[in-house]
Enzyme design. Sequence first.
Site, PDB file in Angstrom:
ATOM      1  N   ASP A 130       0.790  -1.195  -0.197  1.00  0.00           N
ATOM      2  CA  ASP A 130      -0.132   0.192   0.198  1.00  0.00           C
ATOM      3  C   ASP A 130       0.857   1.448   0.214  1.00  0.00           C
ATOM      4  O   ASP A 130       1.245   1.772   0.800  1.00  0.00           O
ATOM      5  CB  ASP A 130      -0.807  -0.012   1.153  1.00  0.00           C
ATOM      6  CG  ASP A 130      -2.206  -1.255   1.802  1.00  0.00           C
ATOM      7  OD1 ASP A 130      -1.867  -1.955   0.105  1.00  0.00           O
ATOM      8  OD2 ASP A 130      -2.901  -0.863   1.423  1.00  0.00           O
TER       9      ASP A 130
ATOM     10  N   LYS B 172      -6.811   4.071  -3.216  1.00  0.00           N
ATOM     11  CA  LYS B 172      -7.333   3.393  -1.919  1.00  0.00           C
ATOM     12  C   LYS B 172      -7.836   4.892  -1.128  1.00  0.00           C
ATOM     13  O   LYS B 172      -6.471   5.699  -1.288  1.00  0.00           O
ATOM     14  CB  LYS B 172      -6.564   2.985  -1.479  1.00  0.00           C
ATOM     15  CG  LYS B 172      -6.530   2.609   0.405  1.00  0.00           C
ATOM     16  CD  LYS B 172      -5.709   1.841   1.081  1.00  0.00           C
ATOM     17  CE  LYS B 172      -5.200   2.306   2.907  1.00  0.00           C
ATOM     18  NZ  LYS B 172      -4.283   1.530   3.745  1.00  0.00           N
TER      19      LYS B 172
ATOM     20  N   LYS C  25     -10.366   0.445  -2.276  1.00  0.00           N
ATOM     21  CA  LYS C  25      -9.824   0.538  -0.982  1.00  0.00           C
ATOM     22  C   LYS C  25     -10.477   0.887   0.024  1.00  0.00           C
ATOM     23  O   LYS C  25      -9.882   1.864  -0.811  1.00  0.00           O
ATOM     24  CB  LYS C  25      -9.103  -0.609  -0.885  1.00  0.00           C
ATOM     25  CG  LYS C  25      -8.299  -0.692   0.909  1.00  0.00           C
ATOM     26  CD  LYS C  25      -7.089  -1.054   0.658  1.00  0.00           C
ATOM     27  CE  LYS C  25      -7.177  -1.562   2.244  1.00  0.00           C
ATOM     28  NZ  LYS C  25      -5.876  -1.790   3.475  1.00  0.00           N
TER      29      LYS C  25
END
Length: 260
Positions: free
Chosen positions: A112, A192, A221
């Site tokens: 991430d 995300k 996400k």
Amino acid sequence: MRSLEEFMSLFPAYDLKSAKDVRFALAHSIDQTNLNPSLGEESFFKWIDKNKDQGFASLCLPQFVAPHAVSELQGSPTKVCTTLGFPHGNQSIRSLIAQAQEMIEHGVGELDMLMNYGQFKEGKHAYVFESVTRVYQASLEAWKEKYGEVRSEDEEEEKLVFKVILETSELSDEQICEASDLVSSIGVDFVKTSSGFSKGGANLHDVQLMFSTVEPGCHIKASGGIRTLEEAYDFLEAGASRLGTSKGLEILEQFDKTFG
């Protein structure tokens, strides 16, 4: 509370026949997360042991304990996830590449990366595009070097999963759409919402904006502030296919109490 049938509708890719099946799909949509900077390795080791057999998509934790998590999750469908560029996204590109390469060498399967949202807000879109592209491509190359060819989406368990955090609470609606389009065009797996370390987490409006703008094949996400089963449902319904939360166990317990 939503019905079991409503929860089933959130997971069209699964052949769901029972509450047990839905629980499996729900758990597999969660990145169970602990990025608490005040904890040492012993606390993380206990947390890993508590969460490793729950069926989560990943356990997301700091880089320094990721190798231990990899060893604990050998043979498990739950991957190890860690972060790049935390918590502000303003580290150098070379530093981010080195972090990604080291984590892949240790066996981490999901990364991430926090984009440099400060640069993005100042209109330096080319810098953000270059930084994400270079880190993503270097990650794919490191994965290929370690494991061979990057596998197809049908073999998800053998594929590097790369997510880019926009930090949506720092961006306007227009910037969220621009960033979602820009980052997803690079080919990453997920865009995300949030790191959990800025002024706000995920909200439904931002997820809907992202879902409406990302390139086909890129997923969303939602992360930051998701604490209940009802909130999990709402974010999945809004277009997220992965949830980042520290409350994964509590969400599954709520599911069991409601449908078990």
